[in-house]
Scaffold this motif. Structure first.
Motif, PDB file in Angstrom:
ATOM      1  N   PRO A 173       0.787  -1.240   0.000  1.00  0.00           N
ATOM      2  CA  PRO A 173       0.000   0.000   0.000  1.00  0.00           C
ATOM      3  C   PRO A 173       0.815   1.285   0.000  1.00  0.00           C
ATOM      4  O   PRO A 173       0.255   2.353  -0.243  1.00  0.00           O
ATOM      5  CB  PRO A 173      -0.855  -0.125   1.264  1.00  0.00           C
ATOM      6  CG  PRO A 173      -0.128  -1.091   2.146  1.00  0.00           C
ATOM      7  CD  PRO A 173       0.587  -2.036   1.235  1.00  0.00           C
ATOM      8  N   GLN A 174       2.111   1.194   0.277  1.00  0.00           N
ATOM      9  CA  GLN A 174       3.012   2.343   0.114  1.00  0.00           C
ATOM     10  C   GLN A 174       2.558   3.573   0.921  1.00  0.00           C
ATOM     11  O   GLN A 174       2.568   4.711   0.427  1.00  0.00           O
ATOM     12  CB  GLN A 174       3.139   2.721  -1.369  1.00  0.00           C
ATOM     13  CG  GLN A 174       3.677   1.634  -2.279  1.00  0.00           C
ATOM     14  CD  GLN A 174       5.183   1.508  -2.267  1.00  0.00           C
ATOM     15  OE1 GLN A 174       5.833   1.818  -1.261  1.00  0.00           O
ATOM     16  NE2 GLN A 174       5.759   1.082  -3.372  1.00  0.00           N
ATOM     17  N   ALA A 175       2.222   3.348   2.187  1.00  0.00           N
ATOM     18  CA  ALA A 175       1.707   4.445   3.014  1.00  0.00           C
ATOM     19  C   ALA A 175       2.730   5.578   3.156  1.00  0.00           C
ATOM     20  O   ALA A 175       2.361   6.761   3.097  1.00  0.00           O
ATOM     21  CB  ALA A 175       1.323   3.915   4.395  1.00  0.00           C
ATOM     22  N   GLU A 176       4.000   5.236   3.305  1.00  0.00           N
ATOM     23  CA  GLU A 176       5.026   6.266   3.479  1.00  0.00           C
ATOM     24  C   GLU A 176       5.168   7.118   2.221  1.00  0.00           C
ATOM     25  O   GLU A 176       5.273   8.354   2.299  1.00  0.00           O
ATOM     26  CB  GLU A 176       6.367   5.614   3.839  1.00  0.00           C
ATOM     27  CG  GLU A 176       7.462   6.617   4.150  1.00  0.00           C
ATOM     28  CD  GLU A 176       8.787   5.949   4.481  1.00  0.00           C
ATOM     29  OE1 GLU A 176       9.748   6.685   4.790  1.00  0.00           O
ATOM     30  OE2 GLU A 176       8.866   4.702   4.424  1.00  0.00           O
ATOM     31  N   ILE A 177       5.156   6.473   1.071  1.00  0.00           N
ATOM     32  CA  ILE A 177       5.270   7.218  -0.179  1.00  0.00           C
ATOM     33  C   ILE A 177       4.027   8.055  -0.416  1.00  0.00           C
ATOM     34  O   ILE A 177       4.116   9.222  -0.848  1.00  0.00           O
ATOM     35  CB  ILE A 177       5.533   6.257  -1.353  1.00  0.00           C
ATOM     36  CG1 ILE A 177       6.974   5.745  -1.281  1.00  0.00           C
ATOM     37  CG2 ILE A 177       5.275   6.939  -2.699  1.00  0.00           C
ATOM     38  CD1 ILE A 177       7.329   4.730  -2.334  1.00  0.00           C
ATOM     39  N   ARG A 178       2.861   7.523  -0.116  1.00  0.00           N
ATOM     40  CA  ARG A 178       1.632   8.304  -0.295  1.00  0.00           C
ATOM     41  C   ARG A 178       1.638   9.541   0.601  1.00  0.00           C
ATOM     42  O   ARG A 178       1.223  10.624   0.178  1.00  0.00           O
ATOM     43  CB  ARG A 178       0.407   7.436  -0.007  1.00  0.00           C
ATOM     44  CG  ARG A 178       0.118   6.439  -1.109  1.00  0.00           C
ATOM     45  CD  ARG A 178      -1.228   5.760  -0.945  1.00  0.00           C
ATOM     46  NE  ARG A 178      -1.224   4.761   0.114  1.00  0.00           N
ATOM     47  CZ  ARG A 178      -1.931   4.825   1.219  1.00  0.00           C
ATOM     48  NH1 ARG A 178      -2.709   5.871   1.456  1.00  0.00           N
ATOM     49  NH2 ARG A 178      -1.871   3.856   2.118  1.00  0.00           N
ATOM     50  N   GLU A 179       2.127   9.384   1.815  1.00  0.00           N
ATOM     51  CA  GLU A 179       2.194  10.530   2.718  1.00  0.00           C
ATOM     52  C   GLU A 179       3.179  11.586   2.209  1.00  0.00           C
ATOM     53  O   GLU A 179       2.889  12.790   2.226  1.00  0.00           O
ATOM     54  CB  GLU A 179       2.612  10.073   4.118  1.00  0.00           C
ATOM     55  CG  GLU A 179       2.690  11.206   5.132  1.00  0.00           C
ATOM     56  CD  GLU A 179       3.102  10.739   6.516  1.00  0.00           C
ATOM     57  OE1 GLU A 179       3.134  11.580   7.436  1.00  0.00           O
ATOM     58  OE2 GLU A 179       3.401   9.534   6.684  1.00  0.00           O
ATOM     59  N   ALA A 180       4.342  11.136   1.734  1.00  0.00           N
ATOM     60  CA  ALA A 180       5.333  12.076   1.204  1.00  0.00           C
ATOM     61  C   ALA A 180       4.778  12.814  -0.005  1.00  0.00           C
ATOM     62  O   ALA A 180       4.956  14.027  -0.151  1.00  0.00           O
ATOM     63  CB  ALA A 180       6.620  11.341   0.843  1.00  0.00           C
ATOM     64  N   CYS A 181       4.103  12.089  -0.887  1.00  0.00           N
ATOM     65  CA  CYS A 181       3.534  12.727  -2.075  1.00  0.00           C
ATOM     66  C   CYS A 181       2.481  13.753  -1.682  1.00  0.00           C
ATOM     67  O   CYS A 181       2.417  14.847  -2.269  1.00  0.00           O
ATOM     68  CB  CYS A 181       2.937  11.675  -3.005  1.00  0.00           C
ATOM     69  SG  CYS A 181       4.182  10.686  -3.881  1.00  0.00           S
ATOM     70  N   GLU A 182       1.673  13.437  -0.692  1.00  0.00           N
ATOM     71  CA  GLU A 182       0.671  14.397  -0.234  1.00  0.00           C
ATOM     72  C   GLU A 182       1.343  15.655   0.310  1.00  0.00           C
ATOM     73  O   GLU A 182       0.904  16.779   0.032  1.00  0.00           O
ATOM     74  CB  GLU A 182      -0.219  13.756   0.835  1.00  0.00           C
ATOM     75  CG  GLU A 182      -1.342  14.663   1.294  1.00  0.00           C
ATOM     76  CD  GLU A 182      -2.284  13.983   2.270  1.00  0.00           C
ATOM     77  OE1 GLU A 182      -3.260  14.629   2.687  1.00  0.00           O
ATOM     78  OE2 GLU A 182      -2.048  12.800   2.620  1.00  0.00           O
ATOM     79  N   ASN A 183       2.434  15.471   1.041  1.00  0.00           N
ATOM     80  CA  ASN A 183       3.148  16.614   1.612  1.00  0.00           C
ATOM     81  C   ASN A 183       3.729  17.521   0.534  1.00  0.00           C
ATOM     82  O   ASN A 183       3.819  18.742   0.735  1.00  0.00           O
ATOM     83  CB  ASN A 183       4.273  16.121   2.532  1.00  0.00           C
ATOM     84  CG  ASN A 183       3.754  15.500   3.808  1.00  0.00           C
ATOM     85  OD1 ASN A 183       2.606  15.736   4.209  1.00  0.00           O
ATOM     86  ND2 ASN A 183       4.578  14.681   4.457  1.00  0.00           N
TER      87      ASN A 183
END
Length: 278
Positions: A173-183
């Motif tokens: 699910p790539q939660a860390e990457i999704r969070e970084a992209c949102e930031n």
């Protein structure tokens, strides 16, 4: 399950001008089949087509777009620069060659395929910014970038970065990457969103699919959309193209999302030696 007429008339949501369901063409390397898949997808309703220099099918993709009864301006077309072509001048040269193969004057999104090989943040991304300024590309993208890679890219790229394309599905699910992209206000595009078929065998996804009377593929694609992720599943047959498109009619509730999020199996399908995490 929605009837065929409803599915055929479904429109795809967009995010920052990018349709949230696209057709992936990785390993669709038979020219006739590739062109036909692209044409079929566009006439089904898709408006987002994804290819790459490394897929060796840009010409076939272009033929499929030209054959479809859809105006080029309606199609969001993305391709990617391979790792051996990421030196500044090579980006400029090979991007133009990609346009020639695709038979188009511009692409809507040009990605750095991997932050590997000849990739240099300043040199590679300055070349993409030049192409952006010239109007040969509408948007700059990166692919397979970790949060640290994305941070550097956003800092050095003069043009805005629209998207980071990564492998993403319920087993990754790539939660860390999704969070970084949102930031960083960067969209997430998920490739291999069906985990190359592994999602079909997950009991949690099977249960949610049975609840809604739809396929496991549709549930996985609807889950990605609920996460704000643009999914680009590969499909070659008209049936699979239509089945994936029908995911747009699936509305998951909080219980469904929680059920899928609780899957404790992890699987990465694409893991080359040159990947930045290796």
């Amino acid at each position: 399950m929605e009837d065929a007429d409803t599915v055929a008339s479904e429109t795809c949501p967009t995010t920052n001008g990018m349709p949230m369901l696209g057709l992936g063409t990785w390993q669709n390397d038979d020219p006739d089949q590739c062109a036909e898949s692209v044409r079929t997808a566009l006439e089904t309703g898709y408006r987002h087509i994804d290819t790459a220099q490394a897929y060796d099918n840009e010409e076939a993709v272009g033929e499929g777009i030209a054959a479809a009864d859809v105006d080029r301006e309606e199609v969001f077309l993305a391709t990617k620069v391979w790792i051996s072509n990421l030196a500044h001048d090579d980006v400029l040269e090979t991007a133009r060659a990609s346009l020639d193969r695709l038979g188009v004057d511009y692409v809507d999104l040009l990605y750095v395929h991997w932050p590997s090989g000849e990739y240099n943040p300043e040199g590679s991304l300055s070349a993409l910014s030049e192409l952006y300024d010239e109007g040969l590309i509408e948007n700059v993208g990166v692919s397979n970038f970790r949060p640290v890679d994305l941070e550097v890219a956003v800092d050095v790229c003069d043009a805005p970065i629209l998207a980071n394309q990564v492998e993403l599905h319920p087993l990754l699910p790539q939660a860390e990457i999704r969070e970084a992209c949102e930031n960083y206000d960067v969209e997430v595009v998920g490739y291999s969103p069906l985990a190359r078929g592994q999602v079909f065998d997950q009991p949690e996804i099977q249960d949610v699919a049975e609840k809604h009377g739809v396929t496991e593929a549709q549930i996985s694609l609807a889950w990605a959309r609920e996460k704000g992720v643009t999914a680009i599943p590969k499909a070659t047959s008209a049936d699979h193209i239509a089945d994936n498109w029908a995911s747009l009619t699936v509305d998951l509730d909080r219980e469904d999302i929680d059920t899928i999020d609780a899957i404790d199996e992890t699987s990465r399908e694409v893991d080359p030696d040159f990947a930045p995490w290796n």
